[in-house]
Write a protein that holds these residues in place. Structure first.
Motif, short mmCIF file in Angstrom:
data_model
loop_
_atom_site.label_atom_id
_atom_site.label_comp_id
_atom_site.label_asym_id
_atom_site.label_seq_id
_atom_site.Cartn_x
_atom_site.Cartn_y
_atom_site.Cartn_z
N SER A 1 0.85 -1.18 0.00
CA SER A 1 0.00 0.00 0.00
C SER A 1 0.89 1.24 0.00
CB SER A 1 -0.90 -0.01 1.25
OG SER A 1 -1.49 1.25 1.45
N ARG B 1 0.28 3.83 1.63
CA ARG B 1 0.08 4.51 2.92
C ARG B 1 0.76 3.75 4.04
NH1 ARG B 1 -3.84 4.79 7.18
NH2 ARG B 1 -4.93 2.98 6.33
N THR C 1 0.84 2.77 7.78
CA THR C 1 -0.01 2.69 8.96
C THR C 1 0.90 2.49 10.16
OG1 THR C 1 -1.82 1.70 7.70
CG2 THR C 1 -1.89 1.45 10.09
N ARG D 1 3.07 -1.10 5.59
CA ARG D 1 2.66 -0.46 4.34
C ARG D 1 1.96 -1.48 3.44
NH1 ARG D 1 4.28 4.72 3.04
NH2 ARG D 1 6.07 5.55 4.17
N HIS E 1 -2.00 -3.75 3.00
CA HIS E 1 -3.39 -3.79 3.43
C HIS E 1 -3.97 -5.17 3.14
CE1 HIS E 1 -4.01 -2.85 -0.87
NE2 HIS E 1 -5.14 -3.51 -0.72
#
Length: 466
Positions: A372, A374, A376, A404, A406
């Motif tokens: 991902s 993003r 987290t 990173r 998901h």
């Protein structure tokens, strides 16, 4: 040395902010002191898994984490002493901080500064060495250091290591300014591109993955620090730390041992490098025989495996190799299908999924996982959604997320934990407990006891049906 009231020489390596070079200085300091023939106990503030790997290479013993959020304030000194006195008593302990000296957990459940480097230094009554990036300043360094020295009266700033110093003239100006400020300069390290440590999407590349390169980096850091820092002054500062009125943490006092010695396999190797030493120690104290399995190389689980723990790491980097090991993937799937306890955190969840970035994984969970864009990251105060091999419903724990990737879906029909109004996270099915949440079991030792007890029941059942 008496365990209670232990006079363990110690210091904390901190910095005004991230990226000042404290990991390089702390690792180099550990390596330099070890090269002198001293036994060094390495520690790291916060939930970081990667820095302790470099510390461990430098010291020749595991790097251990000290995080008040994860384990509670009351366990910091005992866990520190556990590391400093086990497997043999160290001559000195070096604790690397996290972020800036006074930067702590950003969570509504705690006050500002909780779990910061300063917080841990206070709990350990340890002097602080401040690593200052001097690359873009001269006399202003004195104002900066003066502010850190006086900001909190119960944090003792014992000296400064100047990092990324440019020239002899630059160093002279810095030393003169700090001399007027009354803060000892313990060393000055010049700018050196050779000290760059390769990184990737979650930070530094783990030492276990770099092997020869990591050893060379650690050795070079030790040589640089030995040549740039007054090690005698550092040792004198560490020896000025007062006695700690605490007993070392004892895993055997935290859990009740079950009979039968159930065998629990724990994933290791380059793909699964994230873990806390205390987790394994608690499993052993609870009566388990712990064996390591490397999902990159081993083609079968150890004979008699009653349970499996797959912790964190970088399986996304090794996805092709993990996928290619079809024999072990099948073994893991069969173990889970038979109802055996299987506990997975973060990278472990990816490994148990149906696929990772399109490549087949173990298929224990009907979940697609992928990289991902993003990150987290953060502390979590979680509650168990349902009974599992790890926790009973309603059990409260503190952990952290760091990934990173998901998962789709992010939770199963029965989730593992919940920490927000967004709903449950993770998967509980049969004996499987999988989640993105990282846990330090020293903060919740009953989790290890629950897991070993579940494995013991499976072992006893298997014997009864022979």
């Amino acid at each position: 040395m008496s365990a209670g009231g232990s006079v363990m020489p110690r210091l904390v390596v901190a910095a005004p902010s991230s990226n000042a070079g404290k990991t390089s200085v702390a690792t180099g300091l550990i390596a330099a002191l070890t090269a002198r023939g001293l036994t060094v106990s390495p520690h790291k503030v916060g939930p970081d898994y990667i820095d302790p790997g470099y510390h461990g290479l430098a010291a020749g013993r595991p790097g251990r984490n000290l995080d008040p959020w994860l384990v509670g304030e009351e366990r910091i000194a005992p866990l520190f002493l556990r590391g400093a006195l086990h497997p043999r008593t160290a001559d000195v302990a070096v604790v690397e901080g996290v972020m800036g000296l006074f930067d702590g957990a950003s969570h509504p459940a705690v006050e500002p500064g909780f779990a910061s480097t300063a917080h841990v230094a206070r709990l350990l009554r340890a002097p602080v060495v401040l690593v200052v990036d001097a690359s873009s300043q001269a006399r202003s360094v004195a104002a900066l250091v003066h502010g850190f020295a006086t900001f909190s009266p119960d944090v003792r700033l014992g000296g400064v290591v100047l990092n990324r110093v440019g020239t002899d003239r630059h160093e002279a100006i810095l030393r003169e300014a700090l001399g007027a400020a009354g803060v000892p300069v313990l060393g000055a390290v010049r700018r050196m591109e050779q000290l760059h440590t390769p990184s990737r999407h979650l930070g530094l590349i783990p030492a276990a993955e770099r092997s020869d390169a990591a050893l060379a980096t650690v050795r070079w850091l030790g040589e640089v620090v030995a040549a740039s820092v007054d090690l005698d002054a550092v040792l004198a500062l560490a020896r000025s730390a007062p006695a700690l009125a605490a007993q070392p943490w004892d895993p055997a006092a935290e859990v009740a041992a079950v009979p039968g010695r159930p065998r629990i396999a724990v994933a290791g190797g380059p793909a699964f490098t994230f873990g806390y030493a205390e987790n394994t120690e608690l499993l052993e104290a609870a009566g388990a025989e712990v064996v390591t399995v490397d999902p990159l190389r081993d083609e079968a689980l150890p004979p008699g495996t009653a349970g499996l723990v797959v912790g964190g790491g970088f399986p996304e980097v090794h996805a092709a190799e993990l996928s290619a090991n079809e024999a072990l993937r099948g073994d893991v799937a069969a173990l889970a299908a038979g109802g055996a306890p299987v506990v997975a955190e973060c990278a472990g969840l990816l490994y148990l999924s149906r696929e990772l970035d399109g490549m087949p994984m173990c298929g224990v969970l009907d979940v697609a996982t992928a990289m991902s864009p993003r990150l987290t990251l953060g502390y979590r105060a979680a509650v168990a959604v349902t009974d599992s091999v790890l926790a009973t419903a309603g059990t409260r724990v503190r952990g952290h997320e760091f990934h990173r990737t998901h998962a789709d879906p992010s939770a199963g029909a029965t989730g593992a934990w919940q920490w927000s109004a967004a709903g449950p996270e993770g998967f509980v099915a049969g004996g499987v407990h999988a989640s993105y949440l990282h846990l330090a079991w020293a903060g919740s030792p009953r989790l290890a006891g629950n897991l070993v007890a579940a494995c013991a029941r499976r072992t006893e059942s298997a014997r009864a049906h022979r």
